[in-house]
Write a protein that holds these residues in place. Structure first.
Motif, mmCIF file in Angstrom:
data_model
loop_
_atom_site.group_PDB
_atom_site.id
_atom_site.type_symbol
_atom_site.label_atom_id
_atom_site.label_comp_id
_atom_site.label_asym_id
_atom_site.label_seq_id
_atom_site.Cartn_x
_atom_site.Cartn_y
_atom_site.Cartn_z
ATOM 1 N N TRP A 160 -2.773 -8.464 22.451
ATOM 2 C CA TRP A 160 -1.869 -7.565 21.689
ATOM 3 C C TRP A 160 -2.351 -7.486 20.251
ATOM 4 C CZ3 TRP A 160 2.152 -4.298 22.549
ATOM 5 C CH2 TRP A 160 2.902 -3.871 21.455
ATOM 6 N N ASP A 161 -2.571 -6.228 19.819
ATOM 7 C CA ASP A 161 -2.976 -5.977 18.446
ATOM 8 C C ASP A 161 -1.700 -5.737 17.627
ATOM 9 O OD1 ASP A 161 -3.849 -4.817 15.992
ATOM 10 O OD2 ASP A 161 -5.740 -4.304 16.979
ATOM 11 N N ASP A 162 -1.546 -6.451 16.520
ATOM 12 C CA ASP A 162 -0.316 -6.328 15.728
ATOM 13 C C ASP A 162 -0.153 -4.967 15.079
ATOM 14 O OD1 ASP A 162 0.497 -8.840 16.421
ATOM 15 O OD2 ASP A 162 -0.137 -9.800 14.540
ATOM 16 N N CYS A 201 5.998 -4.800 14.433
ATOM 17 C CA CYS A 201 5.574 -4.485 15.800
ATOM 18 C C CYS A 201 6.722 -3.918 16.638
ATOM 19 C CB CYS A 201 5.033 -5.733 16.479
ATOM 20 S SG CYS A 201 3.472 -6.327 15.781
ATOM 21 N N VAL A 215 5.800 -9.014 24.466
ATOM 22 C CA VAL A 215 4.869 -8.893 23.327
ATOM 23 C C VAL A 215 4.419 -10.271 22.876
ATOM 24 C CG1 VAL A 215 4.681 -8.184 20.902
ATOM 25 C CG2 VAL A 215 5.781 -6.687 22.565
ATOM 26 N N SER A 216 5.364 -11.212 22.827
ATOM 27 C CA SER A 216 5.010 -12.567 22.417
ATOM 28 C C SER A 216 3.984 -13.175 23.363
ATOM 29 C CB SER A 216 6.276 -13.439 22.393
ATOM 30 O OG SER A 216 5.965 -14.769 22.042
ATOM 31 N N VAL A 219 7.694 -12.565 16.785
ATOM 32 C CA VAL A 219 6.971 -11.296 16.797
ATOM 33 C C VAL A 219 7.087 -10.665 15.411
ATOM 34 C CG1 VAL A 219 6.885 -8.969 17.784
ATOM 35 C CG2 VAL A 219 7.325 -10.947 19.254
ATOM 36 N N TRP A 243 1.848 -11.477 25.249
ATOM 37 C CA TRP A 243 0.571 -10.762 25.069
ATOM 38 C C TRP A 243 -0.139 -11.241 23.812
ATOM 39 C CZ3 TRP A 243 3.454 -5.573 26.179
ATOM 40 C CH2 TRP A 243 3.650 -5.442 27.559
ATOM 41 N N ARG A 244 0.620 -11.497 22.779
ATOM 42 C CA ARG A 244 0.014 -12.017 21.557
ATOM 43 C C ARG A 244 -0.593 -13.378 21.808
ATOM 44 N NH1 ARG A 244 2.974 -13.114 17.064
ATOM 45 N NH2 ARG A 244 1.312 -12.470 15.640
ATOM 46 N N ASN A 290 -8.194 -4.555 23.620
ATOM 47 C CA ASN A 290 -8.796 -5.811 23.191
ATOM 48 C C ASN A 290 -10.317 -5.707 23.203
ATOM 49 O OD1 ASN A 290 -8.636 -8.582 22.403
ATOM 50 N ND2 ASN A 290 -9.292 -9.132 24.482
#
Length: 800
Positions: free
Chosen positions: A629-631, A666, A620-621, A662, A623-624, A799
């Motif tokens: 990645w949408d929170d 999430c 996730v980190s 993160v 992707w952010r 996205n």
């Protein structure tokens, strides 16, 4: 000198007496020699005198014979008889006829004939031929006889006079010698002796000045020096002996062990204070007491031991002494020796109460479990081997029951070892009364126990009925709620049973068979029992193989995370569930349903769950960071009950969120409702701590457990996940439809979201939508896929 003079004690008197005796002896010997010489001399002198007389009267006698003048001859004879030692004179003519003869009688001296015979020969006298020289003419002879008694008397009188003179002279000389010896030797020796006898009082050898002056360099002076040196050495030796004696006495008096000295009959002759403390008797009470009265042991005869011992031999025995009315264990070191022909025996007695207690503790540690007080594995294996030896002779059948507590590691790791230990003790306390008298109940592992039944009954038509009953009783007692501190704990057990008769089995094979049966009981759902069958061994071997492979995979990080999308009614992505996958090199992909229970059993689930959480947050980190990645999305991570209740879970969770940066919202943690049964209060507290971080909580596989509304309304959860087993037959099974409707209605009433798992078709979605369930997860929307594929298929779309 002493007034009471003792010959045996006076050197001077000995010397004086011996000197006088020697003087007398020598005087006698010399007088005897002199008497012998005088005797020879006197005899020779008388002969000489007679010969001289004969020389005088020889011519007149020759004329008287020639002229035959007897008157003249008689006159000459009478002149000879005037001597006191001539007793007879005889003159013979040429024809041997007596010409003139005359004798005289003397007063006889008072001498015995024997003495006279010894001193004077029987024929004592002198004869001479009478003849004319010119012309040559033999006229006759004259014979003179001496008086033997008179001659002997004269000789004796003279000899005795000489002997007395010599004796008196020798005695005077002996006296002078003795007196000189006294002043030269005896008196200095006496002074030296007196000085030596006074040394203990004065402390030094003190002698008169005259002694030092007269005997400084002679033998007595050297003897005095030798005595002084010897006394110095003796004083040093005595001081050393005294110090040694005091040291020895101090050691004996302060010795921690009791010391008893015995005579040959076994009676006490000496004791130290430690012996008084040990026996509770004074030294006066112990002296002359038989040592056999102090100990209490029917198996040991001290008198026989002492009698059988040899000199200079020592032995050690253990027995019991009576101390203050109590029987205490002691160790006795016995030594037998001889001093000055007297046999003595010394006993060193040590109180070994503490050592015995320590040995008992060591024995308990070696053969008994310190927590439950049950026999441990080592003790159990020894007893099992003994039983196998008996069975090979008696040919009867025995049984082994092995059980452990299901998911005990979960409780132990989550609530702490103290709670786990107390739970084990309560389980043992509940099961022990159920077992037959001859059964052996042992703890062979953490939560693993065995019951060894040397003999068990088998009634006709009901084989192994007693084993079944015992197993059911064990399961029932384990299932009962256990109050441990503030916790009400629910546990179950899995049981494996094997039968053996000792024909071909070993202790190792028997334990392995019981363990295989136990594993089978866990496979079929736990909380049950299974008898060992031949095919179970292969399953058990497979289980062990899986264990080793899991550890290796964890070490090499051979696992991978797959993500399955979670969608709403419109098909929009709302999150994803992280699912672990294991592609084993030799077996290929292994189902989580197969390796996760094993990981729980071997305690690897905590470490495995931590890896899953870290990897999900890492993805996730990333992707952010990539901006895809949408929170508003959530990643769901399954957490096992053992991991959730682990003491370090909260710290690990906080650290992971901070490490990967993160947002907490999430992350969604999925827990099972069965976790609440082990310890609802503790679980509820942990759930509130998780929610306080901003992390969401979901109950996974809802409907398969035993949750009640009481628990559900108090849980800080945001979502229920309906188990796929209800969704799969939703369209065909009315019961599943009712259950799903009930879950959805209950969740809506409690304002909790509902997500249905196992949605595989459009029909499933439509029916769930009609039931007012708007969140879905299943193959209809997307299969689980690796992170890179999931991000391309779903996150890029979001996205865009």
């Amino acid at each position: 000198m002493s007034k009471n003079f003792d010959f045996s004690q006076s050197l001077y008197l000995k010397q004086a007496v011996l000197t006088f005796l020697l003087a007398i002896f020598l005087s006698v010997v010399l007088s005897c020699l002199q008497f012998y010489q005088v005797l020879k001399y006197q005899k020779a002198q008388r002969i000489e005198e007679i010969n001289q007389l004969l020389d005088v009267i020889e011519e007149p006698l020759e004329q008287a014979l020639f002229r035959i003048d007897k008157v003249l001859a008689q006159q000459q004879v009478n002149s000879l008889l005037s001597r006191s030692d001539i007793s007879k004179v005889v003159i013979l003519d040429e024809n041997g006829a007596q010409f003139v003869a005359s004798s005289v009688s003397f007063a006889k001296p008072n001498l015995s004939k024997w003495l006279v015979d010894v001193l004077i020969d029987e024929e004592t006298g002198q004869s001479r031929r009478l003849e004319m020289v010119s012309p040559k003419l033999f006229l006759g002879s004259i014979t003179i006889r001496l008086d033997r008694s008179s001659l002997a008397h004269q000789i004796l009188t003279y000899s005795i006079s000489v002997f007395v003179q010599n004796l008196f002279k020798d005695l005077i000389l002996a006296f002078l010698i003795s007196l000189l010896f006294y002043y030269v030797v005896t008196r200095p020796v006496e002074q030296l002796t007196r000085a030596l006898s006074n040394i203990p009082d004065t402390g030094r050898l003190t002698l008169p000045k005259s002694f030092e002056k007269d005997h400084k360099y002679d033998e007595l002076g050297r003897l005095k020096g030798v005595f002084s040196k010897l006394w110095g050495r003796l004083s040093t030796a005595l001081a050393d002996v005294e110090r040694s004696n005091l040291h020895t006495k101090a050691i004996i008096d302060h010795a921690a062990d009791a010391i008893l000295l015995l005579d040959e009959k076994g009676c006490i002759t000496l004791s130290n204070p430690a012996a008084e403390r040990l026996t509770g008797q004074t030294s006066e009470q112990l002296i002359n007491t038989k040592v056999s009265s102090l100990y209490d042991d029917p198996w040991i005869s001290m008198s026989e031991i002492l009698a059988d011992m040899h000199l200079d031999q020592s032995i050690t025995i253990e027995t019991y002494f009576i101390s203050h009315g109590k029987r205490i264990p002691v160790e006795i070191r016995i030594a037998k020796y001889e001093i000055h022909r007297v046999v003595e025996i010394v006993l060193l007695v040590r109180d070994i109460t503490e050592r015995k207690s320590a040995e008992e503790r060591i024995n308990r540690l070696a053969f008994y479990d310190s927590l439950t007080r049950l026999p441990n594995r080592h003790f159990f294996v020894e007893r099992l081997n003994e039983l196998l030896d008996e069975l090979r002779i008696n040919r009867r059948q025995s049984a082994l029951i092995m059980f452990d507590l299901d998911r005990f590691k979960n409780i132990n790791d989550s609530l702490g070892h103290n709670v786990g230990d107390e739970l084990l003790c309560k389980v043992v306390g509940a099961i022990t009364p159920l077992l037959p008298e001859k059964a052996m109940f042992a703890r062979v592992g953490g939560d693993e126990f065995v019951v060894l039944l040397p003999e068990f009954s088998q009634e006709a038509g009901e084989p192994n009925r007693s084993l079944v009953e015992i197993s059911k009783d064990i399961l029932s007692r384990c299932n009962a709620v256990k109050k441990v501190g503030e916790h009400d704990l629910h546990v179950s057990a899995s049981i494996g049973i094997c039968l053996f008769d000792g024909s071909n089995e070993t202790s190792t094979s028997i334990l392995k068979q019981a363990d295989s049966a136990l594993y089978r009981a866990k496979e079929v759902g736990r909380n049950t029992y299974e008898f060992y069958k031949e095919d179970m061994q292969a399953i058990s071997d497979e289980y062990l193989k899986m264990e080793r492979a899991l550890f290796l995979a964890m070490e090499n990080e051979d696992f991978e995370l797959y993500y399955q999308p979670q969608n709403d009614a419109s098909g929009r992505l709302i999150g994803a569930e992280a699912l672990i996958r294991w592609n084993e090199p030799t077996q290929g992909f292994i189902s989580p349903a197969k390796f996760i229970p094993i990981a729980e059993e071997i305690g690897l689930i905590v470490e495995l769950g931590e890896w899953v959480l870290h990897q999900a947050l890492r993805d996730v980190s990333q992707w952010r960071a990539e901006g895809i990645w949408d929170d508003s999305l959530q990643v769901s991570v399954n957490v096992s009950p053992m991991q959730f209740q682990h003491a370090g879970f909260m710290q690990m969770l906080k650290s992971a969120i901070e490490t990967f940066n993160v947002p907490p919202h999430c992350l969604d943690l999925e827990i099972t409702e069965n976790m609440l049964l082990s310890d609802s209060e503790s679980s509820l507290d942990l759930m509130y701590q998780v929610r306080s971080l901003g992390v969401s909580l979901s109950i996974d596989d809802f409907g398969t457990g035993y949750s009640s509304l009481k628990y559900l309304k108090s849980l800080p959860i945001s979502r229920l996940k309906i188990d796929q087993s209800f969704v799969r037959d939703l369209l065909s099974d009315h019961s599943d439809e009712v259950i799903v409707l009930t879950i959805i209605a209950m969740a809506k009433a409690l304002n909790i979201d509902v997500l249905a798992e196992g949605v595989e078709t459009q029909a499933h979605q439509n029916r769930l939508t009609d039931m007012n369930c708007t969140l879905y997860q299943g193959y209809y929307f997307g299969k689980p896929s690796p992170a890179h594929l999931f991000s391309k298929a779903w996150l890029s779309v979001v996205n865009v």
